[in-house]
Every structure is written in structure tokens, then in C-alpha cells.
Design a protein around this motif. Sequence first.
Motif, PDB file in Angstrom:
ATOM      1  N   GLN A 262      -0.862   4.458   5.835  1.00 55.94           N
ATOM      2  CA  GLN A 262      -0.855   3.113   6.412  1.00 55.94           C
ATOM      3  C   GLN A 262      -2.167   2.388   6.154  1.00 55.94           C
ATOM      4  O   GLN A 262      -2.272   1.198   6.416  1.00 55.94           O
ATOM      5  CB  GLN A 262      -0.603   3.191   7.916  1.00 55.94           C
ATOM      6  CG  GLN A 262       0.734   3.790   8.291  1.00 55.94           C
ATOM      7  CD  GLN A 262       0.887   3.977   9.784  1.00 55.94           C
ATOM      8  OE1 GLN A 262      -0.014   3.654  10.569  1.00 55.94           O
ATOM      9  NE2 GLN A 262       2.042   4.497  10.208  1.00 55.94           N
ATOM     10  N   ASP A 327       0.276  -0.126   2.438  1.00 57.90           N
ATOM     11  CA  ASP A 327       0.662   0.273   3.795  1.00 57.90           C
ATOM     12  C   ASP A 327       2.104   0.761   3.718  1.00 57.90           C
ATOM     13  O   ASP A 327       3.008  -0.018   3.401  1.00 57.90           O
ATOM     14  CB  ASP A 327       0.547  -0.911   4.761  1.00 57.90           C
ATOM     15  CG  ASP A 327       0.790  -0.516   6.220  1.00 57.90           C
ATOM     16  OD1 ASP A 327       1.423   0.537   6.455  1.00 57.90           O
ATOM     17  OD2 ASP A 327       0.363  -1.255   7.118  1.00 57.90           O
ATOM     18  N   ARG A 329       4.214   1.388   5.865  1.00 61.79           N
ATOM     19  CA  ARG A 329       5.157   0.725   6.782  1.00 61.79           C
ATOM     20  C   ARG A 329       5.851  -0.438   6.080  1.00 61.79           C
ATOM     21  O   ARG A 329       7.028  -0.723   6.354  1.00 61.79           O
ATOM     22  CB  ARG A 329       4.416   0.248   8.031  1.00 61.79           C
ATOM     23  CG  ARG A 329       3.963   1.375   8.943  1.00 61.79           C
ATOM     24  CD  ARG A 329       3.061   0.891  10.044  1.00 61.79           C
ATOM     25  NE  ARG A 329       1.796   0.394   9.515  1.00 61.79           N
ATOM     26  CZ  ARG A 329       0.751   0.027  10.258  1.00 61.79           C
ATOM     27  NH1 ARG A 329       0.841   0.110  11.583  1.00 61.79           N
ATOM     28  NH2 ARG A 329      -0.366  -0.414   9.720  1.00 61.79           N
ATOM     29  N   ASP A 332       8.508   1.180   3.906  1.00 61.80           N
ATOM     30  CA  ASP A 332       9.679   1.542   4.708  1.00 61.80           C
ATOM     31  C   ASP A 332      10.485   0.301   5.089  1.00 61.80           C
ATOM     32  O   ASP A 332      11.723   0.329   5.112  1.00 61.80           O
ATOM     33  CB  ASP A 332       9.246   2.281   5.973  1.00 61.80           C
ATOM     34  CG  ASP A 332       8.629   3.634   5.668  1.00 61.80           C
ATOM     35  OD1 ASP A 332       8.837   4.143   4.555  1.00 61.80           O
ATOM     36  OD2 ASP A 332       7.921   4.171   6.541  1.00 61.80           O
ATOM     37  N   ASP A 333       9.789  -0.790   5.390  1.00 62.38           N
ATOM     38  CA  ASP A 333      10.479  -2.031   5.740  1.00 62.38           C
ATOM     39  C   ASP A 333      11.300  -2.551   4.563  1.00 62.38           C
ATOM     40  O   ASP A 333      12.430  -3.026   4.741  1.00 62.38           O
ATOM     41  CB  ASP A 333       9.452  -3.074   6.177  1.00 62.38           C
ATOM     42  CG  ASP A 333      10.076  -4.431   6.427  1.00 62.38           C
ATOM     43  OD1 ASP A 333      10.706  -4.613   7.480  1.00 62.38           O
ATOM     44  OD2 ASP A 333       9.949  -5.312   5.545  1.00 62.38           O
TER      45      ASP A 333
END
Length: 699
Positions: A262, A327, A329, A332-333
Motif C-alpha cells: 500500500q 498502492d 488497494r 484491488d479496486d
Amino acid sequence: MAKPGTAPAKGPDAPKPGDQTQAADPRADAPIVPDAEFDSALPPLSSDLNAPLEPMSAAPAVAATPATATTSATTVSGDVLPPTGPADPQLAQPLIPLSSFDTTPLQTAADIKDKDAPEIRYETATKGLDKAGSGLEAEYKALSALTEGKGKAANATQVAARGREDEALAVRLLKSLGYYDATAISTIETIPDADKTKPARLKATVSAQPGRLYSLSSITVQANATTPPDLVRQQLPLKVGDPIEAARIQGAEANVSLTLPQQGYPFVKVGERDILLDDQTPTGAYTLPVDTGPRASFGQLRTEGDPVFNLEHLGLFPRFKSGELYDNRMTDDLRDALVATSQFSTVSVEPVRTGTVNPDGTEQVDLLVRQSAGKPRSLGGNVGYSTGQGFRAEGTWQHRNLFPYEGALIGSVIAGTQEQGLSGTFRRANAGRRDRTFSLTAGANHSNYDAYDAFTTSVGVRWSYDSTPIWQKPLTYYYGGELVGTNESVYDFTQGKDVRRTYGIVALPGQVKFDRSDSLLNPTKGYRLTLNLSPETSVQGSVKPYIRTMIEGTFYYPVSSSIVIAGRAKAGSIQGVDRDDLAPSRRYYGGGGGSVRGYGYQRLGPFDPNGNPVGGRSLNEFALEARYRFGDYGIVPFIDAGNSYESSTPNLSSLRYGAGIGGRFYTSFGPMRFDVATPLNPRKGDGKIALYISIGQAF
């Protein structure tokens, strides 16, 4: 003494005085049985391995010599045994061929359960585990072999074996908490039963000694330099003096694996820890090697596999820009957004090194999107029933990618006792922007209710920003336009009879929704607030502009893990036009499964002289539910209130109340709802019981 004519033996082999001598036997070197005679006595051999063996017949007689002479009796230590009896006839039978031999293993005594054999009963106890913490004993019992046996065993040996298993379990659990000197022993004792006629019971006790608690004496991280400095150590939540507890150590290492990607390190690898114990202290020196990999920033998108989306369309989904610090995240988004399109059977997103170094020292990392196309066509439907609205079934067919990319064609059919309809929709998902949808709908519908009988055609266009099943947004909205042509029955108060009128309606509907609930389909906490606004113009002889508004709020409060209190309040108003100048289908009505349960659909509000509802220009509704869930089922008592009014402003002067109880069956796509309600202050003509069956909660 040598025989005459022979010389005495000399040398080391010469017989000594007192030795006995024997004359040489001329047959000493001759075979006992000649080879030819031995070979002739053998039975002929067969090349068939599966053939039965020959019976053991009597052997042919062999001429006896002094060395082979036998008798029918056997002499052992001077005793003569009696002759053997006749041969067992079974021994003379040929053996079973190997290919047909039964290889099923024989049952042992342990395999055979004697139902008359007594079953051993035993009790269990533990000692010493509580010294290592209150939670350890519960964890031990959950894994214990003695506990799993439920106090029953075949014999005492089995109880002892379970006790030895639990010894090892206790030591293993204590070591996981940092007690590396732990020991445990199990003992079995007999407890006489007070009733002498009953067998004695056994008691199995596992006694543990935790010993000393080992703690960390030092923490060493072996890693490359990072930005910011000591990033790995900062993300490793351990300190000197902490007990060497397995869960604590593993959780700290997992935090490194989670947080470094991240903060710009997508390729971090946590190595195998080393803890050097010192039993004199007692402490342990902890060392963790970490390969951080390069510090990275986002580069470009790549794709491979089935070309469901091209790179241009894929570029609508990322919430990051090229050059920003990596990052995971955001990675994943991106994957979740692609999954939400329902266009793929499988899809993955993973970082790929490029070797290109940016001016800020980070390495450019591209994202590789692997696509695998899913089935584009699907069928759907829902079925429901409610008092006043009757049976209603709706079926849909859609092709999600008929007009690439994400241009769907949807056909819908409604078949019901009081409603029939047909519609078609073109919908473009992620239209120029992620989660923005454009849709164009055309349809025809016939509705036959107590309030009106209408034949309606409509064309509408809408832009919306929506939540998805994977990504629930706190703010959503839509806006658009609608053209409606409808021919409806309406009660004319001036003529005192029902007449049919045709209306042309132009509307600009819009909605804003704030959603702070925890689920789209079955919320258990939070709240929602929805505002609808639709400026409209009705053409029926003359142009009459007006505005329709509606505001609704719901809340969800979890009293416990199984009980949720849910509430709803709703109010609507139509300003700028008389009620009788409105098409009946554009008025507000109360009553039904989504309104005040216990009353028929659209039967709350003013009536005409014939006893049929005519609707109003305002509405208010309230509802309160206690949702109790047990497993996949639930019970929901509820009370509703509300009414519609001829005036443009709702009031509380004449609320109607309904109460009832419902059942819920929870599925993966939402709860099935079965509600039964009754009106608490009914009017003349209202039924005593109303039934509602549908999918989803009432609100």
C-alpha cells in the motif's frame, strides 16, 4: 594300529594314540540318490501360473541304502512316537488359483463390535492450563481428543491413547504462547460408582506445567533501504519484551505483507523468521529477512486473454493516474470494478515490472489485466403476490455486450392478474466514466386497479451514477427525461361518473440518495435518505405544469447480533395543479406491500361515490419492524401507518394503522418475504387480512 600292508599315517593328521579308526567305505563318495532317479521322481511342471497345484500323492519308493533307511516310527531322544493318522482329505485338494483368491482382509477383534460388550465411560479434567491465560483452556477443549470422544471409549487403552494425544496438544498450545519449557502428562484413574451394580468410571486428567514465559530480547529486520527509512520496522508491530507468541508474531509479519504494497512496494516478500532461544534468560533473539523489491509507481495498463474490453475502455476504471505511488488497494479496486461489470468468467489484475526508472527513483510498474469472457446472455425474473395487486410475474432477457463495450439490450415482460406490459431498454454501463450509466427505455403497459384502468406507452432517457453489488456508494443519483402517453379511466366529480381521458405528460425526473447502510439487499445498520424531484407538464385539453416531490428516510439499528430494529418515514407532495387535472396514474396512493400493510394496494386516501380510491396530492407513511434472524430464517413483527390526502400538504389527522408479522427466508441474492397483516382501524370495505409475497425487505 595300522593294518598289515599299510604304512602308518604321518604328519599333523596322523591319528593319535587312543583315536578310533575305521576302514574306508568305497561308497563314501557315491550320491545318496542318483540324479536320474531324483529327476524322475519330480512331478512335471506347467507353464500356467494360475493352474491348480498337483495333489500331494505318495512318493515313489526309493531303494534304501544304509544312509537312507527309514522306519514308520520316529525316534526322538530315544522315544518312539506313534505313527501318524490318516492324511486330512482337505490337504489333498488342489489349491485355489491366485487369480480367483479372495484377498479381503480378515476382521480383527478390534474391528468386530460386540453389541453386548460394555462401553467404557470416562470423565475429563485439566490442570495448569489456566496459568497461561483464560482463553487457552477453551482452545484446548475445542481441539481435545478426550473431549471429542464425548466421555465414551471402547476400552481403557483407547482412553489412555487419547490422553497422550492431549498431552502433545497442551504442550503445543503452551509453546504457541511462548512457554517453551512447557510439559504435560495425562493420568487415568478409576472412580467407583455409587451404585455397585454399575461399572466403575474412568477419569482422565491432563496436567500441564507452563514453565517460564519467553520474551523477545532483540528484533532485527534484514531489509534493503526503504522510503521512508525503517519502513519495514515501523510496520512490524513488535517490541522488545513482548512474549514470543505465535499469533502475535504471525500477525506482525502479515502486517508487513499487507501494508508495504500500500506504500509503494508491490513485490515485497517476507522471508522465514529465525528465533534463537536462550534458556538461561529466558528470551529469544528475533530475526526477520524481508525482500522489499523496488519502490514503484503506476505505469500503463496491459491486457491479454479474451478481448472483452480494449485498453481504451479499460482506462475508464482506474481511480489512479500514471506516475502515482503504487498502492495495491487501487489495484484491488480496479479488479472489483471489472468483476462488477459481469462481463467476465474470470479476470485478474497484477503488477508487472518494466525496469524503467522514473525521475523520482521509483520503478514504473504496469498492471496486467488477464481477461476471460463470460456468457453475455442471461435470463432473470421475479414473482410476487399481494392482496389488491394480485399475482405479478416479470421476466427479463439481456445481452450485456451486444453493442461493445457494455452496451446491453434488455427485454422485459410483465404478466399479472392486474398488470401486463412489454418494454425494451438499451443500457450503456460505464458510459464515458466509471459507474455512470446511460439508458434508453420504451414500453407499453396495461394496469387495471381499483383506482384506475390505464393503457400507457412511454419513452424515457436517463443518466445515473449507481452503486454496484461489489461497490456500494455513499452517494448516488439519476436524472433524465420521460414522455408518456396514457389513456385512463377517471371519475369525473362534475359529471358524477367514470370517464376515459387521454393525457400527454412530459417529465424530468431526478433522484439523489445518501446511503450509509451496510448492505444494499439486507441492511442491518446505518441509514438511507432519498429525495425525488420531478417537474412535469400534463397536457389534457390545456397545459398544466406541476412538480412532484418525495422524501424518504430509513434507519437500521442492531440491538444484538440477531435482532435489528428498522424504521421508515416517507412524505410526498404535488404542487401546482388540482388533483382532478392529474392523470390518476401520477397521483399519490397509500396501502399495499411497500406502503401500509393490512390495506389493499392503493386503497388508502379519498374515495369516489362508488367506493373506489381516487388518490391525492400528498402522502405520508411510517413503518417500524423488529427483524429477528436465526440462521437462514427470520421472523419480523411490524406496524405501519399512513394515508394519502386530497390536499398538497400531508398531515397526521387521519392516519390508518396496520400491523402483522412476516417470515423471511434468506438467500444469497436477498431475503424472500412473506408478510401477513391486518388493518387496526379499518374503514368500511377494508379486508380483515392482507398477504404479501415478494423478494427483498419491505424497506
